[in-house]
Each structure stands twice: as structure tokens, then as C-alpha cells.
Scaffold this motif. Structure first.
Motif, PDB file in Angstrom:
ATOM      1  N   TRP A   1       0.190  -3.258   6.004  1.00  0.00           N
ATOM      2  CA  TRP A   1       1.386  -3.664   5.190  1.00  0.00           C
ATOM      3  C   TRP A   1       1.247  -4.145   3.828  1.00  0.00           C
ATOM      4  CZ3 TRP A   1       5.966  -2.496   7.232  1.00  0.00           C
ATOM      5  CH2 TRP A   1       7.152  -3.082   6.510  1.00  0.00           C
ATOM      6  N   TYR A   2      -0.254  -4.670   3.548  1.00  0.00           N
ATOM      7  CA  TYR A   2      -0.298  -5.382   2.314  1.00  0.00           C
ATOM      8  C   TYR A   2      -1.920  -5.641   2.308  1.00  0.00           C
ATOM      9  CZ  TYR A   2      -1.053 -10.015   4.778  1.00  0.00           C
ATOM     10  OH  TYR A   2      -1.496 -10.778   5.672  1.00  0.00           O
ATOM     11  N   TYR A   3      -2.403  -5.677   1.092  1.00  0.00           N
ATOM     12  CA  TYR A   3      -3.565  -6.332   0.888  1.00  0.00           C
ATOM     13  C   TYR A   3      -3.262  -7.273  -0.465  1.00  0.00           C
ATOM     14  CZ  TYR A   3      -4.916  -3.405  -3.314  1.00  0.00           C
ATOM     15  OH  TYR A   3      -5.153  -2.929  -4.620  1.00  0.00           O
ATOM     16  N   ALA A   4      -4.397  -8.317  -0.402  1.00  0.00           N
ATOM     17  CA  ALA A   4      -3.924  -9.436  -1.453  1.00  0.00           C
ATOM     18  C   ALA A   4      -5.317 -10.052  -1.872  1.00  0.00           C
ATOM     19  CB  ALA A   4      -3.101 -10.675  -0.639  1.00  0.00           C
ATOM     20  N   TRP A   5      -4.873 -10.776  -3.186  1.00  0.00           N
ATOM     21  CA  TRP A   5      -6.109 -11.283  -3.874  1.00  0.00           C
ATOM     22  C   TRP A   5      -5.738 -12.573  -4.738  1.00  0.00           C
ATOM     23  CZ3 TRP A   5      -3.542  -7.038  -5.415  1.00  0.00           C
ATOM     24  CH2 TRP A   5      -3.522  -6.796  -6.982  1.00  0.00           C
ATOM     25  N   GLY A   6      -6.699 -13.302  -4.829  1.00  0.00           N
ATOM     26  CA  GLY A   6      -6.458 -14.595  -5.649  1.00  0.00           C
ATOM     27  C   GLY A   6      -7.328 -15.191  -5.924  1.00  0.00           C
ATOM     28  N   GLY A   7      -7.396 -16.278  -6.773  1.00  0.00           N
ATOM     29  CA  GLY A   7      -8.396 -17.138  -7.439  1.00  0.00           C
ATOM     30  C   GLY A   7      -8.067 -18.217  -7.942  1.00  0.00           C
ATOM     31  N   SER A   8      -9.108 -18.985  -8.730  1.00  0.00           N
ATOM     32  CA  SER A   8      -8.773 -20.257  -9.305  1.00  0.00           C
ATOM     33  C   SER A   8      -8.485 -20.115 -10.669  1.00  0.00           C
ATOM     34  CB  SER A   8     -10.018 -21.223  -9.180  1.00  0.00           C
ATOM     35  OG  SER A   8     -11.148 -20.799  -9.611  1.00  0.00           O
ATOM     36  N   MET A   9      -7.912 -21.241 -11.303  1.00  0.00           N
ATOM     37  CA  MET A   9      -7.677 -21.153 -12.759  1.00  0.00           C
ATOM     38  C   MET A   9      -8.661 -22.087 -13.202  1.00  0.00           C
ATOM     39  SD  MET A   9      -3.469 -20.950 -12.684  1.00  0.00           S
ATOM     40  CE  MET A   9      -3.357 -21.445 -14.379  1.00  0.00           C
TER      41      MET A   9
ATOM     42  N   ARG B   1      -8.251   1.130  -0.770  1.00  0.00           N
ATOM     43  CA  ARG B   1      -8.898   1.073   0.490  1.00  0.00           C
ATOM     44  C   ARG B   1      -8.929  -0.418   1.019  1.00  0.00           C
ATOM     45  NH1 ARG B   1     -14.889   2.951  -0.277  1.00  0.00           N
ATOM     46  NH2 ARG B   1     -14.586   2.195  -2.522  1.00  0.00           N
ATOM     47  N   TYR B   2      -8.606  -1.514   0.241  1.00  0.00           N
ATOM     48  CA  TYR B   2      -8.568  -2.722   0.950  1.00  0.00           C
ATOM     49  C   TYR B   2      -7.564  -2.774   1.814  1.00  0.00           C
ATOM     50  CZ  TYR B   2     -12.202  -5.188  -1.964  1.00  0.00           C
ATOM     51  OH  TYR B   2     -13.261  -5.738  -2.653  1.00  0.00           O
ATOM     52  N   SER B   3      -6.511  -1.962   1.995  1.00  0.00           N
ATOM     53  CA  SER B   3      -5.509  -1.973   2.924  1.00  0.00           C
ATOM     54  C   SER B   3      -5.983  -1.310   4.202  1.00  0.00           C
ATOM     55  CB  SER B   3      -4.454  -1.187   2.460  1.00  0.00           C
ATOM     56  OG  SER B   3      -4.460   0.367   2.317  1.00  0.00           O
ATOM     57  N   LEU B   4      -7.194  -0.781   4.275  1.00  0.00           N
ATOM     58  CA  LEU B   4      -7.839  -0.157   5.246  1.00  0.00           C
ATOM     59  C   LEU B   4      -8.675  -1.115   6.412  1.00  0.00           C
ATOM     60  CD1 LEU B   4      -9.346   3.189   3.901  1.00  0.00           C
ATOM     61  CD2 LEU B   4      -6.700   2.670   4.821  1.00  0.00           C
ATOM     62  N   PHE B   5      -8.459  -2.423   5.898  1.00  0.00           N
ATOM     63  CA  PHE B   5      -9.347  -3.335   6.509  1.00  0.00           C
ATOM     64  C   PHE B   5      -8.536  -4.495   7.228  1.00  0.00           C
ATOM     65  CE2 PHE B   5     -12.224  -1.483   3.691  1.00  0.00           C
ATOM     66  CZ  PHE B   5     -13.358  -1.206   4.243  1.00  0.00           C
ATOM     67  N   ASP B   6      -9.150  -4.981   8.527  1.00  0.00           N
ATOM     68  CA  ASP B   6      -8.567  -6.130   8.847  1.00  0.00           C
ATOM     69  C   ASP B   6      -8.355  -7.355   7.893  1.00  0.00           C
ATOM     70  OD1 ASP B   6      -7.935  -7.939  11.546  1.00  0.00           O
ATOM     71  OD2 ASP B   6      -9.532  -8.805  10.328  1.00  0.00           O
ATOM     72  N   LYS B   7      -7.361  -8.379   8.218  1.00  0.00           N
ATOM     73  CA  LYS B   7      -7.037  -9.452   7.165  1.00  0.00           C
ATOM     74  C   LYS B   7      -8.300 -10.090   6.685  1.00  0.00           C
ATOM     75  CE  LYS B   7      -3.893 -13.236   6.202  1.00  0.00           C
ATOM     76  NZ  LYS B   7      -2.772 -13.794   6.756  1.00  0.00           N
ATOM     77  N   TYR B   8      -9.040 -10.500   7.645  1.00  0.00           N
ATOM     78  CA  TYR B   8     -10.277 -11.409   7.574  1.00  0.00           C
ATOM     79  C   TYR B   8     -11.461 -10.494   7.840  1.00  0.00           C
ATOM     80  CZ  TYR B   8      -7.105 -15.182   6.981  1.00  0.00           C
ATOM     81  OH  TYR B   8      -5.738 -16.059   6.691  1.00  0.00           O
TER      82      TYR B   8
ATOM     83  N   PRO C   1       0.777  -1.283  -0.154  1.00  0.00           N
ATOM     84  CA  PRO C   1      -0.108   0.096   0.038  1.00  0.00           C
ATOM     85  C   PRO C   1       0.885   1.441   0.107  1.00  0.00           C
ATOM     86  CG  PRO C   1      -0.903  -1.712   1.353  1.00  0.00           C
ATOM     87  CD  PRO C   1       0.361  -2.246   1.176  1.00  0.00           C
ATOM     88  N   ASP C   2       2.124   1.336   0.614  1.00  0.00           N
ATOM     89  CA  ASP C   2       2.848   2.290   0.604  1.00  0.00           C
ATOM     90  C   ASP C   2       3.144   3.060  -0.703  1.00  0.00           C
ATOM     91  OD1 ASP C   2       4.718   0.266   0.474  1.00  0.00           O
ATOM     92  OD2 ASP C   2       6.270   1.571   0.988  1.00  0.00           O
ATOM     93  N   ALA C   3       3.295   1.822  -1.876  1.00  0.00           N
ATOM     94  CA  ALA C   3       3.832   2.050  -3.062  1.00  0.00           C
ATOM     95  C   ALA C   3       2.578   2.860  -3.944  1.00  0.00           C
ATOM     96  CB  ALA C   3       4.110   1.031  -3.860  1.00  0.00           C
TER      97      ALA C   3
END
Length: 643
Positions: A320-328, A285-292, A244-246
Motif C-alpha cells: 500500500w505504501y512505503y515511507a521515509w523520513g528524518g531529522s532536521m 522496491r521498498y514497497s516489496l518489503f514488510d513494514k519493519y 506504489p501503484d502510482a
């Protein structure tokens, strides 16, 4: 604001005669000299010119979202000084093409369920504690911004930078942006990669790098997934991580571009890029929320801590981060998103929050985005105050999830919390401790000082009135050299004997430039002559005495390079392969997973040192962020004071 406009007009009128703006242009020319090696053939800024480089990235010709954000900022200031903002637009285009995943890179987002953002897995203390078991029995909160983002932008994709790219495809994964998954060593162009996955003790020396898109072509029988997560079965998948800082720095740069272009009557030439920066701020804004998406405040016990509803899970800090992923593949059909409950003061950016909340050219489309960023601005300023020591420096941060698993914190941390978040002097990583590096002070306070310069906010001034004298009093000049703080030590807790001491000094040009810029912006607004004098002296000494053919730098001893032989934990019986054939198993070391380092022209220095027959290896590095910081500090001083 009227005085700000007058200042900029005054600077523009005499800009060609400025010593410091001329220095900016000189350094800018070095960075853009193709013979100096700052950029790849695609125009991507490398993390460093030099290839043998291990810090957060584990190779100099990787790049980070940090480097892209500095690139955008560098080009914004070039527009301010030289009157041409086309390179600002071009820098953002390169950022967008090579570090923001395309729809093809994140193709299963339509399967995301905001009522169940991700499945819980504990963060562990050491790499040896991994893989971590997936636990669907732990409740998670709801994602309150997903639907408004879909409504605003018409799709489910995320517009945010992935933090790490293997620009020269050295590992050979070939996860080419927009170009498919695990294309291998022969793939043209850069490759997305991931590293850190295994808790706060996993320094770069202990990582097992992996592709962002795992189709089980490399690694073990389940690709790399079962090194990190213990699940009943594994599916081909993609995943990205945002720093998020970047992203906030890129938005901060866009804010300045907006102001500078407006003064030159060229705002219309960058409005499309500004709208992209605003969009990035929406997703940031995803960085503004708790991990779960757990409820913020006194969150102890993964099963006991309440799942958040609405904005209950927002701490409104840049985490420190936010992250996202998914299936192929269509046969699956799932996606996930996480925020982060841990926030470091060094990542905060009040100017970016201010811009997203107040600047019409940077207004996000999300229906609650402006409201969120206004609240974030207030919360960030409060966070600085909570963490400030009597000396003036800022301590680490706070977390809503102790040890990354909602554990019970030490008893001395429960009496004085930040809205129920527990103080942590070393948020997120411990090898080395995340707030020991003075650079966190210089980076973050520079943003705070710029915010103060723009707004005159008395809250910011109060914070700076303590930090600035601490820094000025701890800058040492001796002839043609300077020394600034390098490593810091911390004691106590907020409200209970919280103190800082300086454990070492150095003459790092990147952090010195950030420091000088912070001093300059404060001095310009507060009319503080001591801060201005210190800024000027830092800039003059480094410029006049630290020149190289490629930029401005200083030789660094790297005692930590003995860790090239450090063992990397891999569970007994687990075996796998990298694209070049390097084996991954319980005998792995940092170097054995990266055998290609033996071919680096500088490796002989490291090899001799590791074998006990050589001195501590030294390097004169040209990190992109640091060289850009040199230029930006000189240019900012010239714009502010027209000297």
C-alpha cells in the motif's frame, strides 16, 4: 514480439483516419485547454478541476502521484498518435520537480542505518487509540537494498513520488518542493502535505492534515507529531509517503512510450526520461518489503516475529505504501525507512514488473533489481490466482502484519495463507472497505490485460478468461446510458467459499474507461469478439452521450457530504493552530479544520444539505485521472483495432 511490431506499424500508417484516436486528440485538447482548469500555473495536474472535492484528497486542487502518473501516460499516448514525444519528457520533468523530494527536502538520509531502518510503533484500530507509543524493544530487520542503491546512484536520497500535494497552498503550510520547511501561507507554489496517519478507520473525514516538514511552527507545542506518535521527546523532522501503484503506473507509461517512440524512430529523444523511470523502479522496491523488514510468513507477535535478514522480509508484492523520513538540523542526525506488510490486489502491476525485469531501456541500476522484479512478476500473478473468486473478480489482499501490529489473526485465516501472509478482504482501510469499490478491479485488471497483450503469458490469460466474462455479463446498456458495477460485497476466504456479489451499479466514466481498455487489450490478443464489442459499446455510449464542455462526465450525488460536520478526534487537552488560525482541539470537525471551504462557490449546496434544508448535493466532476482514462481508453482502442 514481431506481431506486436507489425500491429503498431499498421496503426501508425492509418492513424490520422482513426475515429477513436481522433477522440483521444479531442479529449486531450479539452484537458490541455487552459480555460478548463486542469493544470496549475506551474503545469501541475490538479486532482480535479472542481475545488469542492472530498475523497482520498480532501480538496480538488490538491494533487496526487496518481494524477502525475496519468499525466505521463497521457503524454506517452499523445506521442504514439501525434508523433511528438516532447510533452512526455515535459510531463516527467514536472513530476520530478514537484513530487519527487529534492535533496534539500530529505537532507538527513546520510544518517540512515540500514541495520536499524525504523523504530517499531503499533498501528491502532481507530483514531481514538492514537498516539501510538514508540517501542525500541521490538526488533526490526535489515534493509537489504539501501547499500546497492547508494552504490548505483551515488547518494542516499530516495527517487520516489510523495503521494499528496496542496497545489494552491490552501492549508498554508508552504512546504514548497526544494524550497524549505513551513514557509507559511504566503509561499509561492505548491506545498507537500500528509493526511492519513491513524489506522484503518481513519477515513478522509477523520484526518488531521499536517505538513511533511514539521518544525513546530504550526500545530501544537510539538507540531503535529504527538497526535500520531507517543515518544519521550520530539524533534523537528520531515517525512514522505509513496503510493506504489502510482509510481508503477508512471513506469508502465514509460514502457509504452519506449515502444511507441521506437516504432516512430524517436527512441533517442526519450532515453533520458526512460532512465529516470528505471531509477524510480529501483526505489519502488521498498514497497516489496514488510513494514519493519520482518521475516515474511506466519508473522505473529511483534516481539516473537523474526527480524528479516537479506531478502527474507520481501513479499515481492506492491504494497500500500512505503515511507521515509528524518531529522532536521545537524544537531540531530537520524533517518528512517519503512515498507508495508499489507498488499492489495488492486495495486499490482505486472506490466511494470515485466518492464523493469525485461526492457533494456528501463533496466534499473541496482545490482539485484532485475532479479527482484522478475520474482515480483511471478509473485503478483500467483497473488491474482490466490484471490480470484469462482465468479472471476479478485478479492482484497493479504498482510504479513495482522492489524498493522503483527497481531494474531482470526483462526479461519491461518489455514490457507499466501506464503504465510494472511488473507484480508479489506486491506489497509475500512471506511469504506478498501475492496468494495469496483474501480480496483478495472484498474488492476487493465494492467494485467496489457501485460497479457504484450507477452501472451498463459497464466495471465487463465485469470482473464474468468474475469472478462464476469464483467461483460454485468455491463448493462439501456438506450444512451450504461451501467457497470460500482460496489462489491465479499464472503468466504481463499479456498473456502470465496465469492463476490455486486451490491450497486453506476455510470462512472473513469472506471468504465479502465474497463473498456482491459476488454480491448484482452480482445486484441485473445481474438475475443464479445470483449471487443463490449469495449466498443462502452466507449461509444460514453463519448456520444456524456460530453461536457470540459470533458466527459456524469452528475454524482454526494450523500457522504453530510460528513463535513463529522467530529475529528483530537485528545482532550491537545490544542493547536493551522496557518490560517483554525483551531485544532477536541471539538474539531472536518469543516472546522478547513474553514476555507465555506468560501467555495459550491459550498452553499453542501451547507443547505447539512442543515437539513436541501437535497443531496450533486456535482459533475472532472477528475484528472478519470478524464485522462477516457482519452487513454479511446486512444488504446484506436491503436489496437485501427477503426
Amino acid at each position: 514480439m514481431k506481431s506486436l511490431i507489425i500491429l503498431f506499424i499498421g496503426c501508425v500508417a492509418h492513424i490520422q483516419a482513426g475515429v477513436y484516436t481522433d477522440r483521444f486528440l479531442s479529449q486531450y485538447k479539452k484537458i490541455h485547454d487552459s480555460g478548463n482548469g486542469y493544470f496549475s500555473k506551474e503545469g501541475i495536474p490538479y486532482h480535479s478541476v472542481e475545488t469542492l472535492m472530498v475523497e482520498a484528497p480532501d480538496h480538488g486542487h490538491e494533487t496526487t502521484s496518481e494524477a502525475y502518473s496519468y499525466y505521463v501516460w497521457l503524454e506517452a499516448m499523445y506521442g504514439a498518435i501525434n508523433g511528438d514525444f516532447s510533452s512526455f519528457n515535459r510531463a516527467w520533468d514536472i513530476l520530478e520537480k514537484y513530487t519527487i523530494p529534492t535533496h534539500e527536502d530529505q537532507s538527513s538520509n546520510d544518517n540512515y542505518n540500514p541495520s536499524s531502518p525504523a523504530t517499531f510503533a503499533e498501528e491502532k484500530d481507530t483514531p481514538q487509540d492514537y498516539p501510538s507509543k514508540i517501542d525500541s524493544g521490538v526488533s526490526v530487520g535489515e534493509d537489504p537494498i539501501y547499500q546497492e542503491l547508494v552504490s548505483a546512484y551515488g547518494n542516499s536520497d530516495i527517487y520516489g513520488m510523495h503521494w499528496l500535494t496542496d497545489v494552491d497552498n490552501v492549508y498554508g503550510f508552504g512546504d514548497t518542493p526544494g524550497g524549505g520547511c513551513e514557509n507559511g501561507p504566503s509561499a509561492n507554489g505548491p506545498s507537500y502535505i500528509n493526511t492519513f496517519q491513524r489506522g484503518p478507520e481513519e477515513s478522509v473525514w477523520r484526518t488531521v492534515p499536517q505538513p511533511t516538514c514539521d518544525s513546530f511552527k504550526y500545530g501544537g507545542s510539538n507540531g503535529f507529531l504527538d497526535l500520531f506518535i507517543d515518544d519521550s521527546e520530539y524533534a523537528h523532522q520531515w517525512k514522505f509517503t509513496n503510493a506504489p501503484d502510482a509510481d508503477a503506473r508512471a513506469i508502465q507509461a514509460a514502457y509504452w512510450a519506449s515502444k511507441w517512440a521506437d516504432q516512430k524512430g524517436q527512441l533517442g529523444s526519450i532515453t533520458n526520461t526512460l532512465s529516470k523511470a528505471a531509477k524510480m523502479g529501483d526505489y519502488l522496491r521498498y514497497s516489496l518489503f514488510d513494514k519493519y523488514f520482518k521475516k515474511i510468513g506466519n508473522c505473529v507477535g511483534a516481539s516473537q516475529c523474526a527480524a528479516g535478514k537479506g531478502k527474507e522480509s520481501a513479499h515481492y508484492l506492491l504494497s500500500w505504501y512505503y515511507a521515509w523520513g528524518g531529522s532536521m538540523g545537524a544537531q540531530y542526525g537520524w533517518a528512517w525507512r519503512i515498507g508495508d506488510g499489507a498488499a492489495h490486489f488492486g495495486y499490482q502491476n505486472p506490466l511494470a514488473a515485466y518492464a523493469l525485469a525485461n526492457e533494456s531501456n528501463l533496466k534499473p541500476k541496482g545490482s539485484t533489481a532485475v532479479e527482484d522484479w522478475k520474482k515480483s512478476l511471478d509473485t503478483q500473478l500467483e497473488f491474482y490466482s490466490y484471490l480470484q473468486t469462482p465468479e472471476g473478480a479478485f478479492a482484497g489482499g493479504a498482510t504479513n502484519s495482522w492489524k498493522g501490529r503483527y497481531a494474531t489473526p482470526d483462526s479461519n485465516l491461518t489455514s490457507n495463507t499466501f506464503h504465510g501472509m494472511f488473507y484480508d478482504w479489506e486491506p489497509v482501510y475500512h471506511d469504506p472497505p478498501s475492496n468494495n469499490w469496483y474501480g480496483m478491479q478495472a484498474w488492476s485488471v487493465d494492467r494485467l490485460a496489457q501485460y497479457y497483450y504484450v507477452t501472451g503469458d498463459s497464466k495471465a490469460k487463465t485469470l482473464l478468461d474468468k474475469w472478462i466474462p464476469w464483467v461483460v455479463n454485468n455491463i448493462k446498456f439501456s438506450g444512451n446510458k450504461f451501467q457497470i458495477p460500482s460496489n462489491l460485497a465479499w464472503s468466504g476466504t481463499p479456498g473456502n467459499n470465496l465469492h463476490v456479489s455486486i451490491s450497486s451499479y453506476n455510470d462512472d466514466v473513469g472506471t468504465a474507461s479502465s474497463t473498456a481498455r482491459a476488454l480491448a487489450y484482452y480482445a486484441a490478443k485473445a481474438n475475443d469478439n464479445s470483449a471487443k464489442t463490449a469495449a466498443k459499446q462502452l466507449l461509444d455510449v460514453m463519448w456520444e452521450n456524456y460530453q461536457t464542455s470540459k470533458g466527459v462526465s456524469v452528475e454524482e450525488p454526494r450523500e457522504d457530504y453530510r460528513r463535513f460536520n463529522e467530529p475529528v478526534y483530537v485528545p482532550s487537552g491537545w490544542t493547536g493552530k493551522y496557518p490560517n488560525g483554525d483551531t485544532i482541539d477536541s471539538s474539531s470537525t472536518f469543516l472546522s479544520l478547513r474553514s476555507w471551504y465555506k468560501n467555495d462557490p459550491e459550498f452553499h449546496k453542501v451547507e443547505a444539505y447539512m442543515n437539513g434544508g436541501g437535497a443531496v448535493p450533486t456535482f459533475t466532476y472532472h477528475r484528472f485521472w478519470a478524464q485522462a482514462d477516457v482519452a487513454l481508453a479511446q486512444g488504446a482502442y484506436g491503436l489496437l483495432f485501427n477503426e
